[in-house]
Design a protein around this motif. Structure first.
Motif, PDB file in Angstrom:
ATOM      1  N   ASP A   3    -100.762  46.376  46.706  1.00 32.04           N
ATOM      2  CA  ASP A   3    -100.466  46.632  48.116  1.00 32.04           C
ATOM      3  C   ASP A   3     -99.152  45.974  48.523  1.00 32.04           C
ATOM      4  O   ASP A   3     -98.420  46.514  49.349  1.00 32.04           O
ATOM      5  CB  ASP A   3    -101.602  46.131  49.003  1.00 32.04           C
ATOM      6  N   GLU A   4     -98.848  44.807  47.935  1.00 38.11           N
ATOM      7  CA  GLU A   4     -97.587  44.135  48.247  1.00 38.11           C
ATOM      8  C   GLU A   4     -96.397  44.991  47.804  1.00 38.11           C
ATOM      9  O   GLU A   4     -95.386  45.072  48.514  1.00 38.11           O
ATOM     10  CB  GLU A   4     -97.525  42.761  47.576  1.00 38.11           C
ATOM     11  N   GLU A   5     -96.514  45.615  46.640  1.00 36.49           N
ATOM     12  CA  GLU A   5     -95.440  46.497  46.164  1.00 36.49           C
ATOM     13  C   GLU A   5     -95.297  47.710  47.065  1.00 36.49           C
ATOM     14  O   GLU A   5     -94.179  48.108  47.402  1.00 36.49           O
ATOM     15  CB  GLU A   5     -95.726  46.947  44.729  1.00 36.49           C
ATOM     16  N   ILE A   6     -96.422  48.263  47.456  1.00 34.36           N
ATOM     17  CA  ILE A   6     -96.380  49.429  48.346  1.00 34.36           C
ATOM     18  C   ILE A   6     -95.753  49.055  49.681  1.00 34.36           C
ATOM     19  O   ILE A   6     -94.917  49.785  50.207  1.00 34.36           O
ATOM     20  CB  ILE A   6     -97.796  50.004  48.553  1.00 34.36           C
ATOM     21  N   ALA A   7     -96.144  47.917  50.222  1.00 37.08           N
ATOM     22  CA  ALA A   7     -95.655  47.505  51.539  1.00 37.08           C
ATOM     23  C   ALA A   7     -94.150  47.297  51.554  1.00 37.08           C
ATOM     24  O   ALA A   7     -93.495  47.573  52.553  1.00 37.08           O
ATOM     25  CB  ALA A   7     -96.362  46.231  51.976  1.00 37.08           C
ATOM     26  N   ALA A  39    -101.230  48.563  54.044  1.00 36.86           N
ATOM     27  CA  ALA A  39    -100.350  47.673  53.281  1.00 36.86           C
ATOM     28  C   ALA A  39     -99.151  47.263  54.133  1.00 36.86           C
ATOM     29  O   ALA A  39     -98.771  46.084  54.178  1.00 36.86           O
ATOM     30  CB  ALA A  39     -99.898  48.351  51.991  1.00 36.86           C
ATOM     31  N   ARG A  40     -98.570  48.234  54.831  1.00 41.28           N
ATOM     32  CA  ARG A  40     -97.419  47.936  55.693  1.00 41.28           C
ATOM     33  C   ARG A  40     -97.826  47.051  56.869  1.00 41.28           C
ATOM     34  O   ARG A  40     -97.134  46.105  57.217  1.00 41.28           O
ATOM     35  CB  ARG A  40     -96.783  49.231  56.201  1.00 41.28           C
ATOM     36  N   ARG A  41     -98.964  47.344  57.472  1.00 39.75           N
ATOM     37  CA  ARG A  41     -99.442  46.555  58.611  1.00 39.75           C
ATOM     38  C   ARG A  41     -99.733  45.118  58.204  1.00 39.75           C
ATOM     39  O   ARG A  41     -99.333  44.172  58.878  1.00 39.75           O
ATOM     40  CB  ARG A  41    -100.695  47.191  59.202  1.00 39.75           C
TER      41      ARG A  41
END
Length: 54
Positions: A3-7, A39-41
Motif C-alpha cells: 500500500d505504501e508503494e501504491i500511495a 492507500a492514498r488517504r
C-alpha cells in the motif's frame, strides 16, 4: 505491491487500475479503486506511521 508503494507511485496506481479494468470484473474494479483510495488517504493522514508505532 504494498500500500505504501501504491500511495506514493502514481504509475503503480494506474497499473493497478488498468489491470482491474482489463478484467471487466466489477468486483475487481471496485477493489482496485478502494485500494488506491485508502492507500492514498492513509498516506496523506500518516496512518501507516501511526500503526507502525503501536
Amino acid at each position: 505491491m504494498t500500500d505504501e508503494e501504491i500511495a506514493s507511485d502514481p504509475d503503480a496506481q494506474l497499473k493497478l487500475l488498468q489491470e482491474a479494468y482489463a478484467t471487466k470484473d466489477p468486483d475487481l474494479i471496485d477493489q482496485a479503486i478502494y485500494r488506491v483510495y485508502y492507500a492514498r488517504r492513509d498516506a496523506k493522514h500518516g496512518l501507516s506511521e501511526w500503526l507502525d508505532e503501536n
